[in-house]
Design an enzyme around this catalytic site. Structure first.
Site, PDB file in Angstrom:
ATOM      1  N   ASP A 248      35.783  35.075  31.827  1.00  0.00           N
ATOM      2  CA  ASP A 248      36.929  35.978  31.831  1.00  0.00           C
ATOM      3  C   ASP A 248      37.150  36.662  30.496  1.00  0.00           C
ATOM      4  O   ASP A 248      36.647  36.208  29.488  1.00  0.00           O
ATOM      5  CB  ASP A 248      38.188  35.132  31.955  1.00  0.00           C
ATOM      6  CG  ASP A 248      38.553  34.780  33.340  1.00  0.00           C
ATOM      7  OD1 ASP A 248      39.602  34.197  33.460  1.00  0.00           O
ATOM      8  OD2 ASP A 248      37.797  35.101  34.278  1.00  0.00           O
ATOM      9  N   LYS A 270      39.338  39.882  33.848  1.00  0.00           N
ATOM     10  CA  LYS A 270      40.504  40.181  34.678  1.00  0.00           C
ATOM     11  C   LYS A 270      41.655  40.525  33.759  1.00  0.00           C
ATOM     12  O   LYS A 270      41.813  39.942  32.706  1.00  0.00           O
ATOM     13  CB  LYS A 270      40.928  38.915  35.404  1.00  0.00           C
ATOM     14  CG  LYS A 270      40.149  38.525  36.574  1.00  0.00           C
ATOM     15  CD  LYS A 270      40.976  37.470  37.218  1.00  0.00           C
ATOM     16  CE  LYS A 270      40.277  36.721  38.301  1.00  0.00           C
ATOM     17  NZ  LYS A 270      41.179  35.704  38.812  1.00  0.00           N
ATOM     18  N   MET A 382      52.212  35.681  31.768  1.00  0.00           N
ATOM     19  CA  MET A 382      52.122  37.051  32.296  1.00  0.00           C
ATOM     20  C   MET A 382      53.511  37.664  32.448  1.00  0.00           C
ATOM     21  O   MET A 382      53.782  38.356  33.423  1.00  0.00           O
ATOM     22  CB  MET A 382      51.401  37.057  33.660  1.00  0.00           C
ATOM     23  CG  MET A 382      49.994  36.500  33.577  1.00  0.00           C
ATOM     24  SD  MET A 382      49.260  36.168  35.177  1.00  0.00           S
ATOM     25  CE  MET A 382      49.951  34.578  35.599  1.00  0.00           C
TER      26      MET A 382
END
Ligand code: SAH
Length: 457
Positions: A248, A270, A382
């Site tokens: 990632d 991502k 996030m």
């Protein structure tokens, strides 16, 4: 490279040692362990030398050094406390092209002796080429502590199995797999260390049967939040054994540099709200590679089971009957809080910690009422783009507008930046923050003033 490292066979070969004191005794011991036929020349001998002579392990020559002593010798060590004699020996040996070590005087020596870690048949030699013997010794101590005592027995056992492995497995890859499995088998290592031959046999037979499985496998590995030092030992072993690493954006270059040089790397970076490679496609990549018989490591930032979609990837593998395992990692909440001096559950301020995703798909609702309750710490992953919603909802549901908050950007890396303030100002604080960032909300944040140890920012 100033010196060429080699291990030479001295067994049954004539060697000469000049000197009869303590240092000479240490050298003699080593030469005898290697099976050398040893002649020792000196004017005076420590009692140990006399003892060895009585046991017919060495021949003593009590005299001044004379060059004839070099006749038929393969190797010489000058270990007297007289620099002149040592030099004389060294010159005489050089003239006859016999390798000579001079204790404490590398410039007069044609070979130097490294510090060694002896787990025979495994030998590790460390040398600083005479520049920093103390550093070499410290390194040796570290290695001594790292290498288990039973390593030698394990290597001997592997030697004993070699032919059987060659006959059983035709390809090099299969053999490598088998050996890796054997050397990583903790219970087998224990059984070998304990000389439990019955258990050694049972476990070895199990291994031979197991490794007939030609399917590949997938290991889901958590890489931790950034600092490569936070990777687990098991995670490191896995990435060093992988044929393919699927990784990632959150996996640091430092960690990728620890992988085997010839491993194939597939980037499936991502980003929140924007998937470079759709999840379904990642699942397919893992599946396809494992079906080809590859050992795949799926390397993810933090911990794979914490907002890492690790579960979804494993479900696909489970459905296709591909073997898998998971190595946990240090999740961003643990790493960032440690590196910013914010103890998530300091018992005076918080009885629980909540890990929450701020990336709320299709407007799904969080239980804001319970999140706004006292005596807990909230960690939003996030959450940057949701900062406004987070602060509004928490205040609306009764959280004090003056509750301390922190935003930790690129936590645990050298670029870590921590911004602190109050809940009422969260939107302003989040305005210039960059991803990846974590939002920590709760009274524990105030402890950073005392407990920050990592960086000024
Ligand atoms: N599995 C990961 C989380 C993946 S979700 C883990 O266990 O840590 C991605 C989010 O994690 C980012 O948006 C950010 O909120 C957080 N994150 C991951 N690494 C981070 C870091 N080094 N510093 C701050 N936040 C980080």
């Amino acid at each position: 490279m100033d010196y060429f490292p080699l291990f030479c066979k001295l067994e049954g070969r004539d060697c000469l040692l000049i000197g009869g004191g303590e240092i000479a005794e240490r050298k003699a011991r080593l030469l005898l362990e290697a099976g050398a036929k040893l002649t020792v020349n000196a004017l005076k001998f420590n009692p140990q030398f006399i003892c060895w002579q009585e046991q017919k392990q060495i021949v003593l020559v009590q005299s001044e050094f004379k060059t004839q002593l070099l006749d038929n010798k393969w190797l010489v060590i000058a270990a007297t406390d007289c620099a002149k004699t040592n030099q004389e020996v060294s010159i005489a040996a050089e003239n006859r092209r016999i390798f000579c070590n001079v204790v404490d005087s590398p410039k007069n020596a044609s070979f130097i002796m490294p510090s060694i870690i002896d787990r025979s048949p495994i030998m590790v030699a460390v040398s600083s080429t005479g520049h920093a013997p103390v550093l070499a010794r410290l390194l040796r101590e570290k290695l001594e502590a790292m290498l288990p005592q039973h390593l030698g027995k394990l290597a001997n056992y592997a030697g004993y199995l070699r032919n059987k492995v060659k006959q059983t497995y035709k390809t090099l890859t299969e053999r490598r797999r088998f050996w890796e499995k054997l050397f990583m088998h903790d219970r087998l290592a224990q059984a070998i260390a304990n000389n439990n031959s019955e258990q050694v046999e049972t476990l070895t037979n199990e291994l031979f049967n197991l490794s007939l499985d030609h399917r590949g496998e997938v290991v889901l590995v958590g890489a931790g939040p950034g600092d490569a030092g936070l990777l687990t030992l098991k995670g490191l072993q896995q990435i060093q054994q992988a044929d393919i690493i699927v990784y990632d954006r959150l996996v640091s270059d430092e960690i990728m540099n620890l992988a085997r040089r010839d491993a194939q790397r597939i980037f499936v970076g991502k980003r929140a709200g924007y998937h470079c490679v759709p999840q379904e496609q990642i699942n397919q990549i893992l599946l396809e590679q494992a079906k080809k018989g590859q050992r795949v490591v799926r390397l993810k930032g933090g911990d794979p089971f914490i907002f890492g979609r690790g579960g979804e990837e494993l479900e696909t593998l489970h459905n296709a009957d591909i073997p898998f395992s998971v190595v946990p990692g240090i999740t961003a909440a643990s790493g960032c809080s440690a590196y910013s001096g914010i103890p998530l559950t300091h018992r005076d301020y918080a009885h629980s910690v909540r890990l929450i995703t701020g990336h709320l798909k299709d407007g799904s609702h969080l239980d804001w009422q319970s999140l706004a309750a006292e005596k807990q710490t909230l960690v939003f992953y996030m959450g940057l783009s949701q900062a406004e919603n987070i602060s509004q909802q928490l205040i609306k549901h009764g959280m004090d507008i003056n509750t301390p908050v922190a935003i930790v950007e690129q936590g645990t890396s050298t670029q870590q930046k921590v911004t602190t303030g109050l809940l009422g100002d969260l939107v302003k604080l989040a305005q210039y923050a960059c991803s990846p960032s974590l939002i920590i909300v709760g009274p524990v944040v105030a402890l950073r003033e005392k407990l920050n140890w990592f960086s000024e920012h």
